[in-house]
Scaffold this active site. Structure first.
Site, short mmCIF file in Angstrom:
data_model
loop_
_atom_site.label_atom_id
_atom_site.label_comp_id
_atom_site.label_asym_id
_atom_site.label_seq_id
_atom_site.Cartn_x
_atom_site.Cartn_y
_atom_site.Cartn_z
N ASP A 41 -14.74 2.44 -38.50
CA ASP A 41 -14.60 2.42 -39.95
C ASP A 41 -13.21 1.88 -40.30
OD1 ASP A 41 -14.44 2.94 -42.66
OD2 ASP A 41 -15.19 5.00 -42.51
N SER A 43 -18.82 7.89 -48.13
CA SER A 43 -17.51 7.47 -48.60
C SER A 43 -16.89 8.52 -49.53
CB SER A 43 -17.61 6.10 -49.26
OG SER A 43 -16.35 5.50 -49.37
N HIS A 73 -18.11 1.28 -41.81
CA HIS A 73 -18.11 2.26 -42.89
C HIS A 73 -19.47 2.44 -43.55
CE1 HIS A 73 -16.28 4.68 -46.05
NE2 HIS A 73 -16.87 3.93 -46.96
#
Length: 437
Positions: free
Chosen positions: A342, A247, A376
């Site tokens: 994602d 991330s 994600h």
């Protein structure tokens, strides 16, 4: 060691038909590492008997996670999760580890939290009659840290983190784990990597110990300090270090590789190709402004969580190009990992942009992995899949994306690839380690 737990069938007819008792076994052992698969077997059922299998666990924040699946025994009254399909429940089909990754929280928008690496992830597996009566139960202890690994809190200079050192003389390849951008510290991935033979430092950027709770800028000097600390460790045999990210920490890992020496390999997982949210400084000088987002472009959903994928400004727009991390300057290798479902942001597009840019500069120092149907949060395998949870920057829950079965398979595949990548590209020189000793 195989664990056996016995319960009688519980019905008069069952007792008459069966001389054996119902046995639930976890092979090769009921004690294993968090990232290790187990074989789940049931014996002693009636021929073709339909039962419900359940898994249940409580995380370190007290949130209960559970799953269930219906199975039909074979003619011998046996069920083998490596062979037999779930007929209904939290998942369907043959999924040997399905009861683990399909566990969901009893509270909406909660992510599985394992903050204490010294205590195992404890999962209770059980077999039940269709009416609900328990026939057998066994406890699976899934350890996050292998026996013999040293866990040492680090509080040196500005650094705040934890160092995991494998047993033995080494030398070991060194890895810096930038888990994610959230405040505080996460040790799970670092301890598991150490259990696989890496010397790992995981660091917190803010919100841990005596660090500030909120920050307005990021200084690359902090990561340089972490890299230098790692390289000084006696058992480290690598000239440089590997960095693993996820991330927001993805762009920090890219920046470290682009601006700092001694970064040999970077694993970038579902990050951005630009420096996002906060400006980046080095030696008190601004080196990358921040790419921002438009809150109006976030999409609300009925669950109360938002989809933030389309909110980030494009780093390729002329006014935003200064935020792009100049990865073409990096001397190390990259493993770019993108989940195509994602919903946090468009990781696949960011990965494609970086690949094109590196090719344009005549570079081939990268590998790519793309996972259709994954979301994600790609983590070490066999933990509960997380569809949504609270996002510190957004200030509310967000949807992470991914189809659970596909996402779980991606985590298994990726975990092996990460270890192979670091073993291949983080140099490990015995002479280097001896010189330090």
């Amino acid at each position: 060691m195989t664990a056996f737990f016995f319960f009688s069938n519980g019905t008069a007819a069952g007792r008459e038909e069966m001389s054996a008792q119902v046995r639930l076994r976890l092979l090769p052992s009921a004690r294993c590492l968090f990232d290790e698969p187990i074989q789940v077997k049931v014996a002693g059922l009636r021929s073709k008997q339909v039962v419900t299998m359940r898994a249940r666990s409580t995380d370190d924040k007290g949130v209960v996670f559970s799953s269930m699946a219906t199975y039909r025994a074979d003619g011998n009254g046996e069920i083998n999760l490596e062979r037999d399909p779930s007929l209904s429940g939290s998942f369907v089909g043959v999924e040997p580890m399905g009861l683990l990754w399909s566990m969901t929280a009893d509270t909406l928008h909660k992510r599985f939290q394992k903050t204490n690496t010294l205590n195992p992830h404890v999962v209770k597996f059980s077999v039940h009659e269709e009416e609900g009566e328990m026939l057998a139960e066994v406890t699976n202890e899934r350890f996050l840290i292998k026996e013999g690994i040293s866990r040492a809190p680090v509080k040196e200079g500005n650094l705040r983190g934890v160092l995991f050192t494998p047993p033995g003389k080494g030398p070991f390849p060194a890895v810096l784990d930038l888990y994610t951008f959230g405040g505080g510290l996460s040790e799970k991935r670092a301890s598991l990597l150490a259990s696989r033979g890496f010397l790992v430092l995981t660091v917190s950027l803010y919100g841990h110990d005596d660090q500030p709770k909120n920050i307005k800028e990021i200084h690359l000097d902090y990561f340089e300090e972490a890299i230098n600390f790692l390289r000084k460790q006696e058992k480290v045999g690598s000239k440089g270090v590997g960095i693993i990210s996820l991330s927001k920490s993805g762009d920090l890992a890219l920046s470290a590789a682009s601006f700092l020496p001694n970064v040999e390999a970077v694993v970038w997982i579902n990050g951005c190709s630009a420096n996002v949210i906060l400006p980046l400084y080095y030696k008190k000088k601004l080196i990358l402004p921040a790419l921002m987002f438009d809150p109006k472009k976030r999409i609300p959903t009925e669950s109360g969580a938002i989809i933030s994928k389309y909110a980030m400004h494009s780093p390729l727009e002329e006014e935003n190009k200064a935020t792009l991390v100049p990865i073409e300057r990096a001397k190390g290798r990259f493993l770019f990992v993108a989940s195509e479902d994602d919903l946090n942001w468009d990781s696949k597009a960011y990965m494609d942009e970086m690949v094109e840019r590196l090719k344009h500069h005549g570079k081939d120092n990268f590998e790519t992995l793309s996972y259709p149907g994954a979301g994600h949060y790609l983590e070490p395998p066999y933990g509960p899949y997380c569809p949504s949870s609270f996002h510190g920057v957004a200030g509310k829950p967000v949807l992470w994306g991914g189809e659970p079965t596909t996402h779980a398979a991606a985590e298994v595949h990726l975990w092996k690839k990460i270890q192979e990548f670091f073993r291949t590209h983080v140099s490990c020189d015995t002479a280097q380690a001896k010189a330090k000793l």
